[in-house]
Design a protein around this motif. Structure first.
Motif, mmCIF file in Angstrom:
data_model
loop_
_atom_site.group_PDB
_atom_site.id
_atom_site.type_symbol
_atom_site.label_atom_id
_atom_site.label_comp_id
_atom_site.label_asym_id
_atom_site.label_seq_id
_atom_site.Cartn_x
_atom_site.Cartn_y
_atom_site.Cartn_z
ATOM 1 N N SER A 1 1.378 -15.555 -0.407
ATOM 2 C CA SER A 1 1.806 -14.864 -1.498
ATOM 3 C C SER A 1 2.717 -13.671 -0.917
ATOM 4 C CB SER A 1 0.614 -13.913 -2.045
ATOM 5 O OG SER A 1 1.143 -12.960 -3.011
ATOM 6 N N ASN B 1 3.219 -10.823 -2.512
ATOM 7 C CA ASN B 1 2.725 -9.621 -3.211
ATOM 8 C C ASN B 1 2.220 -8.606 -2.276
ATOM 9 O OD1 ASN B 1 1.480 -7.544 -4.565
ATOM 10 N ND2 ASN B 1 0.852 -8.803 -6.208
ATOM 11 N N GLN C 1 0.361 -6.316 -2.468
ATOM 12 C CA GLN C 1 -1.168 -6.067 -2.575
ATOM 13 C C GLN C 1 -2.178 -6.919 -2.035
ATOM 14 O OE1 GLN C 1 -1.487 -5.347 -7.082
ATOM 15 N NE2 GLN C 1 -0.631 -3.284 -6.885
ATOM 16 N N SER C 2 -1.400 -8.300 -1.715
ATOM 17 C CA SER C 2 -2.427 -9.147 -1.178
ATOM 18 C C SER C 2 -2.538 -8.961 0.281
ATOM 19 C CB SER C 2 -1.974 -10.542 -1.616
ATOM 20 O OG SER C 2 -0.774 -10.746 -0.489
#
Length: 123
Positions: free
Chosen positions: A104, A106, A108-109
């Motif tokens: 990912s 992202n 936040q991951s």
């Protein structure tokens, strides 16, 4: 928890090259996905390049062909070679790590982050 420290950022001119380094401590990196992100003033943090635990690499479109991510697990290090730098590459660059999983981009991951290194590209 992985501790990350970036280095290598500085002021350069458009067209120059720069190599960023990220050294990790606290864990070996072989089971981690690693990523480089950047954040320019007034903008959100964005994905730049990633190197998965399975040795796959990923790049955002704007840096493809110019940036290369690499890693050396024996040195617990990840690198970002940046060529043909542009003023729009100016940002704070962050190294990030997360335990291996489905890839990912992202932010936040990613659970571990360095403090960042400033890259400034003058025109």
């Amino acid at each position: 928890q992985v501790q990350l420290v970036e280095s290598g950022g500085r002021l350069v001119q458009a067209g120059d090259s720069l190599r960023l380094s990220c050294v990790a401590s606290g864990r070996t990196l072989s089971s981690y996905d690693m990523g480089w992100f950047r954040q320019a003033p007034g903008k959100e943090r964005e994905f730049v390049a990633g190197f998965s635990w399975s040795s796959r690499t990923y790049y955002t479109d704007s840096v493809k062909g110019r940036f290369t991510i690499s890693r050396d697990n024996s040195k617990s290090s990840v690198y970002l070679q940046m060529n043909s730098l542009r003023p729009e590459d100016t940002a704070v660059y962050y190294c990030a790590a997360r335990y291996a999983g489905a890839w990912s981009t992202n932010p936040q991951s990613f659970k571990s982050w360095g403090r960042g290194t400033q890259v400034t590209v003058s025109s």
